[in-house]
Design an enzyme around this catalytic site. Structure first.
Site, PDB file in Angstrom:
ATOM      1  N   LYS A 108      38.229  26.882  34.753  1.00 42.57           N
ATOM      2  CA  LYS A 108      38.897  27.527  33.624  1.00 42.57           C
ATOM      3  C   LYS A 108      40.293  26.978  33.311  1.00 42.57           C
ATOM      4  O   LYS A 108      40.729  27.036  32.170  1.00 42.57           O
ATOM      5  CB  LYS A 108      39.009  29.043  33.881  1.00 42.57           C
ATOM      6  CG  LYS A 108      37.684  29.775  33.697  1.00 42.57           C
ATOM      7  CD  LYS A 108      37.851  31.242  34.053  1.00 42.57           C
ATOM      8  CE  LYS A 108      37.112  32.119  33.073  1.00 42.57           C
ATOM      9  NZ  LYS A 108      37.331  33.546  33.321  1.00 42.57           N
ATOM     10  N   ASP A 122      38.658  36.578  27.359  1.00 41.48           N
ATOM     11  CA  ASP A 122      38.557  37.601  28.416  1.00 41.48           C
ATOM     12  C   ASP A 122      39.393  38.844  28.091  1.00 41.48           C
ATOM     13  O   ASP A 122      38.940  39.977  28.279  1.00 41.48           O
ATOM     14  CB  ASP A 122      39.015  37.035  29.768  1.00 41.48           C
ATOM     15  CG  ASP A 122      37.972  36.117  30.397  1.00 41.48           C
ATOM     16  OD1 ASP A 122      36.772  36.277  30.087  1.00 41.48           O
ATOM     17  OD2 ASP A 122      38.356  35.250  31.205  1.00 41.48           O
TER      18      ASP A 122
END
Ligand code: ATR
Length: 277
Positions: free
Chosen positions: A70, A107
């Site tokens: 990520k 997210d």
């Protein structure tokens, strides 16, 4: 990209076999009758750049990115959204028609959308939020809580320097609390969030004392295996509003699916059922 290709998407990680994302996106493709597919891609760090550069040539319109890639994908993106920069990680790549790679982080959006859907009376401004954990997930949660107007974040992590580092990045609204005092944060909090892996199948037990939880507090656990963690069971027993972590996984996928396949999907009970299997 050729117009006649079937649009493909997927999730890149290592390991990746456990990912629920293929079930989720395939469910939506079916529900909306769209051409396309979504596959799990097990990729090691040393192959990441080569793999990502090749994907658009095979018809991929984008990919989700998960552990351990990520942070690394920010380097190879041509464009990084402000929220991905703030969080310091991306979970979504969009391969644009002009060849540019766009990196985003959904997210925090997924976290807030889940609370809004499953704790409808939730008022971010009602009081401080207590956040447990200071890893990647905590960064997304803290950034989004600040964005929606939570007045103060009480932050506690086993490894204190990591919470101190987040305070220096996110600023005065963050107050660091020692890990041994984590249970005490609950008394002051209108919102409680577990971003650690504690309580997850295969991880250590969640042992933070919960007798400080007050009725009406909105309590969310990012752990979704099991769905009902000890934190959520005790929160419900204390009269709190308990929100499980599966919803965040579902909601973070909404903006990505929309960008790749052109329709904004809805998160419903059927979506949950499809992912739980
Ligand atoms: P993620 O991207 O999911 O946030 P991560 O960055 O590895 O994953 O963060 C995991 C979080 O769970 C961290 O806050 C970690 O605490 P440390 O910073 O002290 O490692 C927390 N965590 C994991 N195992 C833990 C344990 N046994 N006790 C307390 N906290 C734990």
């Amino acid at each position: 990209m050729n117009e006649h290709r079937i649009p493909l998407a997927g999730v890149i990680g290592s390991p990746i076999a456990h990912s629920r994302s293929p079930r989720l996106h395939k469910h939506w493709l079916r529900v909306y009758g769209l051409p396309g597919d979504y596959v799990p891609l097990h990729v090691e760090p040393e192959d990441l750049v080569e793999v990502i550069r090749s994907l658009p040539k095979m018809g991929f319109v984008g990919v989700n990115i998960t552990i351990p890639h990520k942070v690394a994908v920010l380097e190879l993106a041509d464009l990084v959204t402000d929220r991905a920069t703030l969080i310091g990680a991306a979970n979504t790549l969009i391969f644009r028609k002009d060849g540019k790679i766009h990196a985003d982080n959904t997210d925090g959006y997924g976290f807030i959308a889940n609370l809004k859907q499953n704790a409808p009376g939730w008022n971010p401004a009602a009081g401080p939020a207590a956040v447990l954990g200071a890893g990647g997930a905590a960064r997304a949660v803290i950034a989004s809580l600040i964005e929606v107007g939570v007045p103060e974040i009480l932050l506690s992590n086993r490894t204190r320097p990591k919470s101190d580092a987040l305070k220096s990045e996110f600023g005065q609204r963050v107050r660091v609390v020692d890990w041994v005092q984590a249970g005490n944060m609950m008394e002051e909090a209108a919102t409680v969030v577990n971003t650690t892996s504690l309580g997850m199948v295969g991880a250590a037990e969640f042992r933070v004392p919960l007798d400080g939880l007050r009725p009406g507090t909105v309590v969310s656990d990012l752990v979704y295996a099991p769905l009902k963690t000890r934190l959520l069971v005790e929160a419900e027993a204390a009269g709190c509003v308990a929100v499980d972590g599966l919803g965040m996984l579902l909601h973070q996928a909404v903006p990505a699916f929309e960008r790749w396949f052109g329709i904004r999907p809805e998160v419903t009970q059927a979506t949950r059922d499809a992912v739980i299997g």
